[in-house]
Design a protein around this motif. Structure first.
Motif, short mmCIF file in Angstrom:
data_model
loop_
_atom_site.label_atom_id
_atom_site.label_comp_id
_atom_site.label_asym_id
_atom_site.label_seq_id
_atom_site.Cartn_x
_atom_site.Cartn_y
_atom_site.Cartn_z
N VAL A 122 39.59 48.18 45.60
CA VAL A 122 38.56 48.68 44.70
C VAL A 122 38.55 50.20 44.71
N CYS A 123 37.98 50.76 43.67
CA CYS A 123 37.69 52.19 43.60
C CYS A 123 36.62 52.37 42.54
N PRO A 124 35.95 53.50 42.55
CA PRO A 124 34.93 53.74 41.51
C PRO A 124 35.56 53.70 40.11
N PRO A 125 34.80 53.27 39.12
CA PRO A 125 35.34 53.18 37.76
C PRO A 125 35.97 54.48 37.25
N GLU A 126 35.36 55.60 37.56
CA GLU A 126 35.92 56.87 37.07
C GLU A 126 37.27 57.17 37.70
N VAL A 127 37.48 56.75 38.93
CA VAL A 127 38.77 56.93 39.59
C VAL A 127 39.81 56.02 38.92
N ALA A 128 39.45 54.78 38.67
CA ALA A 128 40.38 53.85 38.01
C ALA A 128 40.77 54.36 36.64
N ARG A 129 39.79 54.80 35.86
CA ARG A 129 40.09 55.31 34.51
C ARG A 129 41.01 56.53 34.57
N ALA A 130 40.77 57.44 35.51
CA ALA A 130 41.62 58.63 35.64
C ALA A 130 43.03 58.25 36.05
N ARG A 131 43.17 57.31 36.97
CA ARG A 131 44.50 56.87 37.40
C ARG A 131 45.27 56.24 36.25
N ILE A 132 44.58 55.40 35.49
CA ILE A 132 45.24 54.73 34.36
C ILE A 132 45.65 55.75 33.31
N ALA A 133 44.78 56.68 32.99
CA ALA A 133 45.07 57.69 31.97
C ALA A 133 46.24 58.58 32.39
N ALA A 134 46.37 58.83 33.68
CA ALA A 134 47.43 59.72 34.18
C ALA A 134 48.79 59.03 34.28
N ASP A 135 48.81 57.70 34.32
CA ASP A 135 50.06 56.95 34.50
C ASP A 135 50.65 56.59 33.15
N ARG A 136 51.57 57.40 32.67
CA ARG A 136 52.19 57.18 31.36
C ARG A 136 53.45 56.31 31.44
N THR A 137 53.86 55.91 32.63
CA THR A 137 55.12 55.17 32.79
C THR A 137 54.92 53.69 33.09
N ALA A 165 34.46 40.82 34.51
CA ALA A 165 34.94 40.26 35.78
C ALA A 165 33.82 39.54 36.52
N GLU A 166 34.21 38.46 37.17
CA GLU A 166 33.28 37.74 38.04
C GLU A 166 33.52 38.21 39.47
N PRO A 167 32.46 38.46 40.22
CA PRO A 167 32.63 38.90 41.61
C PRO A 167 33.36 37.85 42.45
N LEU A 168 34.19 38.31 43.35
CA LEU A 168 34.84 37.39 44.29
C LEU A 168 33.81 36.85 45.26
N THR A 169 33.91 35.59 45.55
CA THR A 169 32.95 34.97 46.47
C THR A 169 33.65 34.36 47.69
N VAL A 170 34.94 34.65 47.82
CA VAL A 170 35.71 34.12 48.94
C VAL A 170 35.81 35.17 50.04
N PRO A 171 36.04 34.73 51.27
CA PRO A 171 36.27 35.71 52.32
C PRO A 171 37.48 36.57 51.97
N ARG A 172 37.37 37.86 52.25
CA ARG A 172 38.44 38.78 51.85
C ARG A 172 38.33 40.09 52.61
N LEU A 173 39.40 40.83 52.53
CA LEU A 173 39.41 42.21 53.00
C LEU A 173 39.27 43.07 51.75
N THR A 174 38.30 43.97 51.73
CA THR A 174 38.12 44.87 50.61
C THR A 174 38.52 46.27 51.05
N LEU A 175 39.43 46.87 50.29
CA LEU A 175 39.91 48.22 50.58
C LEU A 175 39.49 49.16 49.47
N ASP A 176 38.79 50.24 49.81
CA ASP A 176 38.43 51.25 48.83
C ASP A 176 39.57 52.25 48.77
#
Length: 75
Positions: free
Chosen positions: A9-24, A42-53
């Motif tokens: 995961v990452c904040p929405p603004e980080v995701a948008r910036a990463r996507i906009a910067a990746d032209r390849t 998106a539906e939230p995950l409800t299973v046990p998991r490791l979440t990485l920011d």
């Protein structure tokens, strides 16, 4: 062997910036707007998991935690 889920995961603004910067990226429809629509539906995950920011951890630390989690060690 149990299924292990890793959620990156990452904040929405980080995701948008990463996507906009990746032209390849091979996905031609990969845009910040598509991310916003996908996130809104998106539906939230409800299973046990490791979440990485990925905005707050270095790539090598994300990898270490993922490997520990997958091997059954504490993450």
């Amino acid at each position: 062997e149990p299924v292990r889920v890793i959620e990156c995961v990452c904040p929405p603004e980080v995701a948008r910036a990463r996507i906009a910067a990746d032209r390849t990226h091979p996905a031609g429809n990969r845009t910040p707007e598509l991310h916003d629509r996908s996130r809104a539906n998106a539906e939230p995950l409800t299973v046990p998991r490791l979440t990485l920011d990925t905005s707050g951890l270095a790539p090598d630390e994300c990898e270490r935690r993922a490997r520990d989690y997958l091997s059954g060690s504490s993450a």
